[in-house]
Design a protein around this motif. Structure first.
Motif, PDB file in Angstrom:
ATOM      1  N   ILE A  38       7.929  -6.745   3.189  1.00 28.65           N
ATOM      2  CA  ILE A  38       6.532  -6.389   3.451  1.00 28.65           C
ATOM      3  C   ILE A  38       6.382  -5.100   4.248  1.00 28.65           C
ATOM      4  O   ILE A  38       5.267  -4.697   4.568  1.00 28.65           O
ATOM      5  N   GLU A  39       7.503  -4.445   4.542  1.00 27.10           N
ATOM      6  CA  GLU A  39       7.416  -3.107   5.120  1.00 27.10           C
ATOM      7  C   GLU A  39       7.338  -2.040   4.037  1.00 27.10           C
ATOM      8  O   GLU A  39       7.173  -0.861   4.327  1.00 27.10           O
ATOM      9  N   ALA A  40       7.451  -2.452   2.759  1.00 24.68           N
ATOM     10  CA  ALA A  40       7.375  -1.502   1.647  1.00 24.68           C
ATOM     11  C   ALA A  40       5.963  -0.945   1.513  1.00 24.68           C
ATOM     12  O   ALA A  40       4.984  -1.554   1.956  1.00 24.68           O
ATOM     13  N   THR A  41       5.849   0.203   0.874  1.00 25.54           N
ATOM     14  CA  THR A  41       4.573   0.913   0.767  1.00 25.54           C
ATOM     15  C   THR A  41       3.470   0.052   0.168  1.00 25.54           C
ATOM     16  O   THR A  41       2.333   0.050   0.660  1.00 25.54           O
ATOM     17  N   GLU A  42       3.781  -0.700  -0.907  1.00 21.07           N
ATOM     18  CA  GLU A  42       2.750  -1.484  -1.584  1.00 21.07           C
ATOM     19  C   GLU A  42       2.126  -2.511  -0.640  1.00 21.07           C
ATOM     20  O   GLU A  42       0.899  -2.726  -0.643  1.00 21.07           O
ATOM     21  N   TYR A  43       2.943  -3.160   0.171  1.00 16.70           N
ATOM     22  CA  TYR A  43       2.448  -4.164   1.108  1.00 16.70           C
ATOM     23  C   TYR A  43       1.644  -3.506   2.230  1.00 16.70           C
ATOM     24  O   TYR A  43       0.603  -4.015   2.660  1.00 16.70           O
ATOM     25  N   ARG A  44       2.126  -2.365   2.717  1.00 14.13           N
ATOM     26  CA  ARG A  44       1.415  -1.667   3.792  1.00 14.13           C
ATOM     27  C   ARG A  44       0.000  -1.281   3.357  1.00 14.13           C
ATOM     28  O   ARG A  44      -0.958  -1.391   4.125  1.00 14.13           O
ATOM     29  N   LYS A  45      -0.131  -0.813   2.120  1.00 15.32           N
ATOM     30  CA  LYS A  45      -1.455  -0.417   1.639  1.00 15.32           C
ATOM     31  C   LYS A  45      -2.337  -1.638   1.403  1.00 15.32           C
ATOM     32  O   LYS A  45      -3.571  -1.556   1.558  1.00 15.32           O
ATOM     33  N   TYR A  46      -1.720  -2.754   1.027  1.00 17.02           N
ATOM     34  CA  TYR A  46      -2.522  -3.978   0.914  1.00 17.02           C
ATOM     35  C   TYR A  46      -3.110  -4.352   2.277  1.00 17.02           C
ATOM     36  O   TYR A  46      -4.298  -4.656   2.386  1.00 17.02           O
ATOM     37  N   PHE A  47      -2.268  -4.345   3.320  1.00 17.06           N
ATOM     38  CA  PHE A  47      -2.761  -4.711   4.651  1.00 17.06           C
ATOM     39  C   PHE A  47      -3.875  -3.768   5.106  1.00 17.06           C
ATOM     40  O   PHE A  47      -4.854  -4.192   5.732  1.00 17.06           O
ATOM     41  N   ALA A  48      -3.725  -2.479   4.778  1.00 13.13           N
ATOM     42  CA  ALA A  48      -4.766  -1.519   5.151  1.00 13.13           C
ATOM     43  C   ALA A  48      -6.074  -1.834   4.432  1.00 13.13           C
ATOM     44  O   ALA A  48      -7.152  -1.840   5.038  1.00 13.13           O
ATOM     45  N   ALA A  49      -5.980  -2.114   3.126  1.00 13.91           N
ATOM     46  CA  ALA A  49      -7.186  -2.422   2.347  1.00 13.91           C
ATOM     47  C   ALA A  49      -7.836  -3.717   2.845  1.00 13.91           C
ATOM     48  O   ALA A  49      -9.062  -3.809   2.981  1.00 13.91           O
ATOM     49  N   PHE A  50      -7.013  -4.728   3.145  1.00 15.15           N
ATOM     50  CA  PHE A  50      -7.554  -6.005   3.624  1.00 15.15           C
ATOM     51  C   PHE A  50      -8.256  -5.832   4.973  1.00 15.15           C
ATOM     52  O   PHE A  50      -9.266  -6.475   5.252  1.00 15.15           O
ATOM     53  N   SER A  51      -7.726  -4.947   5.804  1.00 15.71           N
ATOM     54  CA  SER A  51      -8.367  -4.715   7.107  1.00 15.71           C
ATOM     55  C   SER A  51      -9.774  -4.149   6.924  1.00 15.71           C
ATOM     56  O   SER A  51     -10.680  -4.443   7.697  1.00 15.71           O
TER      57      SER A  51
END
Length: 537
Positions: A508-521
């Motif tokens: 979950i440190e990969a780019t795809e997961y990071r952008k998901y967390f940003a979008a969810f925020s």
């Protein structure tokens, strides 16, 4: 600019050191082909070397790397046979000793060549600056066999030799990884085709170690060229995990390429198109100025000093743990002013922190858990210090902690507040809304999209856990993020909790997961709030 960014962020770099550095500071240091020629001439007719080399190159469609590794394999077989038959000798290895210690005479001969190299006296001043770089390096990784690094650091660095060292306990600080072996242990030397095939199995571990430190430490390559197979393999593994932003990616990786008599630091952004990698390239012969800039980073303690503290704390934990005497009292962030009375009679170990907090330095996973779980005990001061380490172009969620800061916090506990304020301002300009996050995501392929849509209307978690379609997890996360506004918050919350609590941290440190967390925020709170504070003297 790579060097300016490194100094501004005050980050100890990860340093890769290749054969060009050995050639720069040692008289007549051989390159790979020259090394093989020297060993060939010990046991074969000199005029046959180039013919054999060219034939191997033809057999491998001009691939010099394969020609070198295959030629090394042939020379090792011939050299060792000549040694066992007494047709060639080594002055520091007898036939009996080689047999009893299972030492390859061929590799011992390589060790002797590099052990007897002499420094170039005219480079002493530059070498002193290079030593300062080594002292300020978070970790050092080299494909060189020689002992130059250890000698310059007076053996004050932990040395890890070969692939097996990657399985050992590591501090990720003040360590030298000699991934192609060392002349201290000739049998560890990587030079033949079979050696490289074995080494490929551990290359993923090297890259994982580097990627885990990439947020804190940019990478600089010294003594390599971009045609070097080692550097290309490493960058290939990085390409899926490096930031999409060209400027940000270039500020994380730098390559210093030798340009004869060039005294200017010709710096520019370059690209390896087939690997989709952007990096900063320096073309120069003025290595001294490069070293001076790198060595100007100062975090108060050198990596060597930090490593000593880490070892002491680890030793306390190991010894007391084996004796069953560990108290699990300080497991998170603790305000010194609010320690329970029961603790005042105990002996406490105060770890790295400021005057108020005893804490484990948070990582990305700690931060994300705290961000999406308000009950998690994560002081605002520590959150802001963590945010300050990230680039202004990072997708790290920040709104919740910035709002908490606006509600009142201890300014004196946050380092570099002006820098943080500027970073947040730039970050808000770059990602003012969820649409800015979504537009930065690479579109998913039509075939994968069709496979996902064939599942029907399912929740993000059901989609992620589905095993009936041949779609990898990263593509599923990318699809969910691109369509995040079509899901309800309850389903997204369940999915987020699953990712944080059940998926390995490395994933979950990969780019795809990071952008998901940003979008969810942004789904939770679309409002951007600028950080404000009153400066205190």
């Amino acid at each position: 600019m790579f060097l300016e960014e490194l100094k501004k962020n005050n980050q100890y770099p990860i340093v890769f050191i290749g054969s060009g550095i050995t050639k720069r500071y040692f008289k007549d240091a051989p390159d790979w082909k020259k090394l093989l020629q020297i060993l060939w001439n010990r046991i074969n007719s000199p005029e046959n070397f180039f013919g054999t080399y060219e034939l191997l190159k033809m057999e491998n469609n001009g691939d010099e790397f394969l020609a070198n590794t295959q030629l090394a394999e042939k020379i090792e077989a011939d050299f060792n046979e000549a040694f066992w038959l007494g047709k060639t000798e080594l002055n520091n290895l007898s036939i009996q000793e080689a047999s009893e210690t299972s030492t390859s005479p061929f590799r011992k001969a390589i060790s002797n060549i590099f052990a007897n190299l002499e420094f170039i006296e005219e480079k002493r001043e530059e070498l002193a600056e290079f030593t300062k770089v080594l002292q300020k390096s978070r970790i050092i990784i080299t494909t060189n066999y020689d002992l130059m690094i250890e000698n310059l650091l007076s053996n004050s660095i932990k040395v890890n030799i070969g692939g097996p060292s990657l399985f050992k306990q590591s501090n990720d600080m003040n360590e030298l990884f000699k991934i192609h072996g060392s002349i201290d242990n000739p049998n560890t030397i990587v030079i033949t085709e079979q050696d490289y095939k074995r080494n490929d199995k551990t290359s993923a571990l090297v890259n994982a170690k580097i990627l885990s430190s990439l947020i804190e430490s940019p990478i600089i390559f010294l003594g390599y060229s971009l045609s070097d197979v080692n550097i290309r393999k490493l960058l290939q593994d990085f390409s899926d995990n490096l930031p999409d932003d060209l400027h940000l990616a270039a500020n994380r990786i730098a390559v210093v390429e030798y340009s004869a008599k060039e005294q200017f630091l010709n710096e520019g952004t370059s690209e390896i198109q087939d690997l989709n990698i952007h990096y900063t390239k320096f073309e120069t012969d003025n290595y001294k100025d490069i070293y001076t800039s790198l060595a100007s980073v100062n975090q108060g303690l050198t990596p060597n000093a930090i490593s000593k503290y880490q070892k002491m704390f680890r030793k306390i934990i190991e010894v007391k743990g084996q004796q069953g005497e560990l108290d699990t009292v300080l497991t998170n962030f603790v305000d010194m002013s609010n320690l329970p009375a029961a603790l005042k009679s105990k002996n406490l170990v105060i770890a790295f922190g400021d005057s108020r907090y005893i804490y484990k330095t948070p990582d990305y996973i700690d931060y994300i858990k705290a961000y999406f779980n308000p009950s998690y005990d994560f002081p605002t001061e520590i959150a802001l210090n963590f945010i300050s380490k990230y680039s202004s172009s990072s997708t790290l969620p920040i709104t919740r902690f910035i709002k908490a800061a606006n509600g009142g916090f201890d300014v004196t506990a946050v380092k570099k507040i002006p820098t943080l304020t500027e970073k947040i301002k730039k970050r808000n300009e770059r990602f003012p809304s969820i649409q800015a996050i979504l537009s930065s995501i690479n579109k998913i392929g039509s075939e994968n999209s069709a496979l996902i849509r064939s599942l029907g209307e399912v929740s993000p978690l059901d989609l992620y856990l589905d095993t009936t379609k041949a779609v990898n997890q990263r593509n599923k996360v990318r699809y969910i993020t691109l369509n995040i506004q079509n899901y309800n918050l309850g389903d997204l919350t369940s999915f987020t909790n699953y990712l944080i609590n059940s998926v390995p941290a490395k994933s979950i440190e990969a780019t795809e997961y990071r952008k998901y967390f940003a979008a969810f925020s942004f789904m939770l709170d679309p409002e951007i709030t600028n950080l404000t504070y009153e400066k205190t003297e």
